[in-house]
Each structure stands twice: as C-alpha cells, then as structure tokens.
Design an enzyme around this catalytic site. Structure first.
Site, PDB file in Angstrom:
ATOM      1  N   THR A  44       4.367 -53.840 -15.148  1.00 14.14           N
ATOM      2  CA  THR A  44       4.861 -54.004 -16.522  1.00 14.14           C
ATOM      3  C   THR A  44       5.302 -55.438 -16.753  1.00 14.14           C
ATOM      4  O   THR A  44       5.026 -56.029 -17.804  1.00 14.14           O
ATOM      5  CB  THR A  44       6.035 -53.044 -16.769  1.00 14.14           C
ATOM      6  OG1 THR A  44       5.608 -51.699 -16.550  1.00 14.14           O
ATOM      7  CG2 THR A  44       6.548 -53.169 -18.194  1.00 14.14           C
ATOM      8  N   GLN A  78       2.051 -48.622 -20.161  1.00 14.60           N
ATOM      9  CA  GLN A  78       2.816 -49.846 -20.389  1.00 14.60           C
ATOM     10  C   GLN A  78       1.882 -51.045 -20.550  1.00 14.60           C
ATOM     11  O   GLN A  78       1.075 -51.335 -19.656  1.00 14.60           O
ATOM     12  CB  GLN A  78       3.786 -50.118 -19.240  1.00 14.60           C
ATOM     13  CG  GLN A  78       4.857 -49.053 -19.072  1.00 14.60           C
ATOM     14  CD  GLN A  78       4.482 -47.993 -18.059  1.00 14.60           C
ATOM     15  OE1 GLN A  78       3.301 -47.734 -17.828  1.00 14.60           O
ATOM     16  NE2 GLN A  78       5.474 -47.380 -17.435  1.00 14.60           N
ATOM     17  N   GLN A  97       2.979 -48.648 -26.003  1.00 10.45           N
ATOM     18  CA  GLN A  97       4.115 -48.461 -25.106  1.00 10.45           C
ATOM     19  C   GLN A  97       4.564 -49.823 -24.572  1.00 10.45           C
ATOM     20  O   GLN A  97       3.750 -50.616 -24.086  1.00 10.45           O
ATOM     21  CB  GLN A  97       3.741 -47.544 -23.948  1.00 10.45           C
ATOM     22  CG  GLN A  97       4.902 -47.250 -23.004  1.00 10.45           C
ATOM     23  CD  GLN A  97       4.584 -46.167 -21.978  1.00 10.45           C
ATOM     24  OE1 GLN A  97       3.595 -45.462 -22.102  1.00 10.45           O
ATOM     25  NE2 GLN A  97       5.427 -46.028 -20.984  1.00 10.45           N
ATOM     26  N   ASP A  98       5.873 -50.090 -24.664  1.00  8.94           N
ATOM     27  CA  ASP A  98       6.468 -51.316 -24.116  1.00  8.94           C
ATOM     28  C   ASP A  98       5.935 -52.583 -24.796  1.00  8.94           C
ATOM     29  O   ASP A  98       5.560 -53.554 -24.133  1.00  8.94           O
ATOM     30  CB  ASP A  98       6.237 -51.415 -22.605  1.00  8.94           C
ATOM     31  CG  ASP A  98       7.035 -50.383 -21.821  1.00  8.94           C
ATOM     32  OD1 ASP A  98       7.720 -49.571 -22.458  1.00  8.94           O
ATOM     33  OD2 ASP A  98       6.969 -50.391 -20.592  1.00  8.94           O
ATOM     34  N   ASP A 122       9.224 -46.495 -26.132  1.00 12.00           N
ATOM     35  CA  ASP A 122      10.108 -47.552 -25.595  1.00 12.00           C
ATOM     36  C   ASP A 122       9.637 -48.941 -26.015  1.00 12.00           C
ATOM     37  O   ASP A 122       9.632 -49.880 -25.217  1.00 12.00           O
ATOM     38  CB  ASP A 122      10.160 -47.485 -24.059  1.00 12.00           C
ATOM     39  CG  ASP A 122      10.531 -46.120 -23.534  1.00 12.00           C
ATOM     40  OD1 ASP A 122      11.173 -45.351 -24.272  1.00 12.00           O
ATOM     41  OD2 ASP A 122      10.179 -45.805 -22.390  1.00 12.00           O
ATOM     42  N   ARG A 162      16.321 -44.195 -25.959  1.00  3.75           N
ATOM     43  CA  ARG A 162      16.695 -43.359 -24.826  1.00  3.75           C
ATOM     44  C   ARG A 162      17.148 -44.270 -23.682  1.00  3.75           C
ATOM     45  O   ARG A 162      16.746 -45.438 -23.604  1.00  3.75           O
ATOM     46  CB  ARG A 162      15.531 -42.470 -24.379  1.00  3.75           C
ATOM     47  CG  ARG A 162      14.269 -43.212 -23.954  1.00  3.75           C
ATOM     48  CD  ARG A 162      13.210 -42.246 -23.466  1.00  3.75           C
ATOM     49  NE  ARG A 162      11.999 -42.921 -23.009  1.00  3.75           N
ATOM     50  CZ  ARG A 162      11.090 -42.363 -22.225  1.00  3.75           C
ATOM     51  NH1 ARG A 162      11.271 -41.117 -21.776  1.00  3.75           N
ATOM     52  NH2 ARG A 162       9.997 -43.034 -21.859  1.00  3.75           N
ATOM     53  N   TRP A 185      17.168 -45.997 -20.505  1.00  2.00           N
ATOM     54  CA  TRP A 185      16.338 -46.378 -19.365  1.00  2.00           C
ATOM     55  C   TRP A 185      17.185 -46.557 -18.113  1.00  2.00           C
ATOM     56  O   TRP A 185      16.800 -46.160 -17.018  1.00  2.00           O
ATOM     57  CB  TRP A 185      15.593 -47.661 -19.716  1.00  2.00           C
ATOM     58  CG  TRP A 185      14.680 -48.188 -18.664  1.00  2.00           C
ATOM     59  CD1 TRP A 185      14.056 -47.487 -17.672  1.00  2.00           C
ATOM     60  CD2 TRP A 185      14.266 -49.551 -18.509  1.00  2.00           C
ATOM     61  NE1 TRP A 185      13.278 -48.332 -16.913  1.00  2.00           N
ATOM     62  CE2 TRP A 185      13.379 -49.596 -17.395  1.00  2.00           C
ATOM     63  CE3 TRP A 185      14.538 -50.741 -19.195  1.00  2.00           C
ATOM     64  CZ2 TRP A 185      12.789 -50.782 -16.969  1.00  2.00           C
ATOM     65  CZ3 TRP A 185      13.946 -51.911 -18.780  1.00  2.00           C
ATOM     66  CH2 TRP A 185      13.085 -51.934 -17.674  1.00  2.00           C
TER      67      TRP A 185
END
Length: 561
Positions: A326, A356, A378-379, A400, A468, A470
């Site tokens: 990531t 990710q 994502q990310d 996220d 949320r 992490w």
C-alpha cells in the site's frame, strides 16, 4: 557555554557512562527530580519503562533525553538490519523485497527525525519556543507512524522465518521504545505549550483566489511567467505578491517547455533549500502524465502548479493485488517539507477490484494542496504522516479512501463516495493513530459529502459511513460539513468487533444536511457530539499551527470555526 558543551559531549556517550554521571552534569530544569518508577507508572507500558530507565531520581527531561538517544541508537540498528536482509534479494518474494525497501526508506526518515528531535531536547526549557515543541512532537509522532508502516508491510508480505523471527521481533520491541520516548517528551515538553482558542474567530486568510497567484518573482522568472500568460495558459499574478518564487520551469508533453516529464523537472530542482529562498515552481501544462512521481526529502520548497482539475492529470495503476505494498502503490508520493500543489488531478486507475491502490501519499511536513482532485477507489488519499492541509479539493473513493496518520485538516473539500464492489460498504476515513500521545488525526471542516455519479442511483442499497478505526487510537472529526442522505444513520462502522471502540476519538460538530442527524449514531464510548470549544482544538490554527506556515504558501484558509 563550557558547561553546556561538556554536557552534550557526555550525554552523546550515555551508553558508556553510568547514569548518575549523566545526571550530575545535566542542565538545571524547572521540574523536580523524581524516581524513574514514578514517571514510568504514568506511561503506556510501565513495566517496559522501568526495565529501560536507570533506577535513579531525575527530572523528566533527563529521562526523556535518555530515551530519545536510545531510540536513535535502535533506529540506526534497524536500518542496518533491513539493509542486511536486502543484500540477498534472491531469498525473498517481490512483495517481501518491496516491504523491506519501504522499511529502509522509513527508517532513514526516522534516523533524521530523531536526530532533529535530539538536537531540540538538548536545549534548556527557557530557550524553547512553542513552534519547536510542535515540530519535535510532529517528528516523534511520525516516527511511530513510519515504524508501524514498516511493521504492517512486513506482516502482510513476509513469509521468510528469518524476517518473522528477526526483523519483526526487533520492530515490535522498538515500538515500545518509541512509544516511551514520545510519552516522556509529552510529559516534559508538550504540557508547557500555551494553545490559543480560535472557536470565535473568522480568521480568513486569502491566497490563490479567482485564479490569481500572489507570487513574488525575479524579473527573469517573471518574464517566463508572463510569457505563459501571453500564450493563453490562464495564469495571472496578484497585485499582492506574497509568495516568493526563486525559479521556475515548465513541463509540457508537446516539448514546448523545459521538460516533458514531471520527474525530470523535479530532478532539476535544488536540494535542501531554505524556506527563505522561496519556492521552486514547476508549472505543468494541461495533459495526461502517465508517470510515477516520488519526491524525496531533499527536494523541499517545491510548488507544482497545473492548469486545473481534469486538465493537468498525473495517473498510474499500481495496486496491492499487482504486488505493490500500500505504501509504495501511489501514483504520486512526497515526503519533502513545505510542498504545495495547485490545480492538479492525481489519479489511480487500478479500479475497485485491485483493492488498495493509492493516488497520492503525503508524508511531507507543512504540505498543502489547493484545488486538486484525488481519484481512486480503496485507499485513494494516503495522508501518511506529519502536518498537512487540503483546501477546495475533490476526493473520490470507496473503502477507507481518506486514511493515514497525519495531523491533517481538509477544508471546503468535496468528498465523493463511489460505487464499491458488490457486498462492500463505503467508509470515507480510516485514521491510523496508534498512540494516545501522537498529535495526529483527521479533521474535516466545511466539506460537502455527496454521492459520485456512479453511486447516485444505488444510495439506497450501498451503505456509506464516515469512518472506521484502523488503529487503536483512531481520531477523526467532522465539523460544519454538509452530509447528504447517503450517510448511514449510525454514522460510523466498526473495524473488527469491539476493537478500539473505547479508545478511539470520533466527533461531530454543527454539521448539516439529511445525513448529519446524530440521533441514531453509534453509542461507542469514543464517539462524541462536541461543542464549539472542543471543535476549536481541530481547527487549522490549533491542530496544525497553520498560522505559522500556511500564509507563506498563498493557499487560502480559515484559522478557526
């Protein structure tokens, strides 16, 4: 003066000297000597603290210095160990090699950050400024973040037993040490800061407004700039030339500029320039630039100026599914301090199926992004570490998609949740604070949260949450923002059962729109509906100390609420 020189020389050899000798020559601070056991009882890991600190009476600053020196020593050892493993790459998978490369990169940053912090703590309290305390706390917070990023990458990719038994063990043990160093620094230095309250302040600071750039240039650079205006580039200067530009180059795909790639332009920028020298301005003309950009720490004081969102586009498609970590999947990454980006789209086109896939990662202290777009799934936007500011930006993603552990304020931004994969739900934020003493968190002020076009027809079937947790001390605040009906009435989602629900800090203040009703929000111990006084702690002025560094960028911002 002689006594200070003697003290510094002696302390640098603390591993060779008994601790009582170190205390005998320590500077005289205001706090009284107390037993190490007493100090340790109020740290996150008292048993580790008691085992590490010498059993002597001393002032908290003395113990803080001792721990920081130990942290620096261990960080250098870790860097050597990671380099040792990479000497024979044939032993490891490509994923493990990339994770080790991340660890080396991050460990090099940690050695530098700890060296800077150690120079600071050698000063007497009487000569310490609030801004220096903020700088050192940001360094020490980032050290833990860098360390955790290395650990996470290896945990995910490494299968070799020598790494699991060797490097991972060292990382876990050093986490305790860096946690202690931050705790002792917080006790010895941070508590003496005097924060101001900005909740009743208008605090508007203008800058790049209506396309006008408040740039102060030499006659040579001005002539280049004005020639671009004459070619219809849409650049205008402001009568109030407040942002100093030392030099300027142009990137253009058609060859009409100084360079055809962004990376070549960055390579031409000066190294380790002083803030007083001004910005090295890289103007990137409209076009799609398919390249991966990573700006190293030596290329500070860079300003990247594009032709506008969806006009100047930097794009790539690295992802975790395709073998990248990531951390090293971003299309664009920067760790150089005092970085500014304006009018640019940063994009990762890997798609939701590739998990990710980061569009931009910033670990650049005092970095700012104005009128930029970040596009991914994502990310998308990795606000990794240090102090960051985003103004009037567009952010697209699914899971996220604003994440990391910087101290960051996103102000007047448009946040667009997209359509996720079947069975997925959207989470706007995943903040990664691992330690209660880190000065980090995500503050989102006066944002507009609405569904992206691809999600608009599926809002009733796709759940979208504000965030949320992490990591254990995840900290996120939404304030004065518009939330459309796509936001689930619970507001927030758990990460894994009860994990972090009593240690996180999630808060909302004075939001509006159909998704802002807090009546049916989660009832976790760490969730709060806050008042203006509490919300003021997460403003640009208080959370980022932005009044000290944002004016020089020319980026407009609001100091308070």
């Amino acid at each position: 003066m002689a006594s200070k020189v003697l003290f510094k020389a002696a302390f640098s050899m603390y591993l060779l000297l008994p601790f009582f000798a170190f205390l005998a020559i320590a500077d005289n601070f205001e706090s009284n000597p107390i037993p190490s056991e007493t100090i340790c009882d109020s740290t996150p890991n008292p048993s580790y603290c008691k085992a590490l600190l010498p059993k002597q009476n001393a002032k908290v600053h003395d113990f803080g210095r001792f721990s920081l020196q130990k942290s620096l020593f261990q960080s250098r050892k870790l860097l050597q160990l990671a380099n040792f493993y990479l000497r024979d790459k044939s032993r490891f998978s490509q994923g493990t090699i990339r994770a080790l490369e991340d660890c080396i990169f991050l460990s090099e940053l940690n050695v530098e950050y700890l060296s800077n912090s150690n120079k600071f703590v050698m000063k007497t309290i009487q000569t310490v400024s609030t801004s220096e305390v903020d700088d050192a706390q940001s360094f020490l917070s980032a050290i833990l973040t860098n360390h955790q990023t290395c650990l996470d990458g290896l945990m995910t990719t490494a299968s070799d037993l020598s790494i699991k038994n060797g490097l991972l063990g060292a990382l876990s043990e050093d986490t305790k040490l860096h946690t202690l160093s931050l705790a002792l620094f917080t006790k010895g230095w941070v508590h003496e800061k005097k924060n101001k309250t900005m909740w009743d302040s208008v605090g508007w600071h203008s800058g790049f407004r209506n396309g006008r750039l408040p740039l102060k240039m030499s006659s040579r650079v001005r002539s280049i700039y004005e020639s671009l205006r004459g070619r219809g580039r849409g650049l205008q200067s402001n009568a109030n030339d407040s942002v100093v530009v030392s030099d300027m180059v142009v990137v253009s795909e058609d060859g009409s500029g100084n360079f055809t790639t962004i990376n070549d332009a960055i390579a031409a920028a000066p190294n380790n320039s002083a803030p007083s020298d001004g910005y090295f301005l890289i103007y990137i003309t409209r076009g799609v630039y398919q390249e991966y950009v990573s700006i190293p720490k030596t290329k500070n004081n860079l300003m990247l100026l594009g032709d506008g969102i969806n006009q100047t586009i930097i794009t790539g498609n690295h992802s975790v599914v395709d073998g990248w970590t990531t951390f090293n999947s971003p299309t664009f990454a920067v760790v150089a301090a005092d970085f500014v980006a304006v009018n640019i789209t940063f994009r990762n086109t890997a798609g939701a199926i590739k998990e990710q896939a980061v569009a931009l990662r910033s670990g650049a202290d005092m970095s700012s992004f104005y009128s930029c777009s970040f596009e991914g799934y994502q990310d998308t936007l990795y606000t990794h570490s240090m102090r960051q500011f985003y103004r009037e930006c567009d952010i697209y993603g699914t899971v996220d998609f604003i994440f990391g552990n910087a101290a960051v304020v996103l102000q007047n931004c448009n946040i667009y949740p997209r359509l996720p994969l079947s069975g997925q739900f959207n989470t706007i934020t995943a903040q990664g604070r691992t330690d209660i003493n880190q000065n980090t968190g995500t503050s989102i002020q006066n944002a507009t949260i609405t569904a992206a076009d691809d999600l608009a027809g599926s809002v009733s079937t796709v759940e979208t949450y504000l965030g949320r947790p992490w990591k254990q001390y995840s900290r996120t605040v939404f304030m004065e923002s518009f939330m459309d009906s796509l936001i689930n009435s619970a507001g927030w989602h758990d990460w894994n059962g009860s994990f972090a629900l009593d240690t996180l800090y999630y808060a909302e203040y004075n939001n509006r729109g159909p998704g802002s009703d807090t009546t049916n929000r989660v009832t976790w111990p760490g969730y709060h509906v806050i008042n203006a006084t509490d919300a003021a702690n997460f403003t640009v002025s208080n959370f980022l100390q932005g009044d000290a560094w944002l004016p020089q960028t020319g980026v407009p911002y609001l100091s308070g609420l």
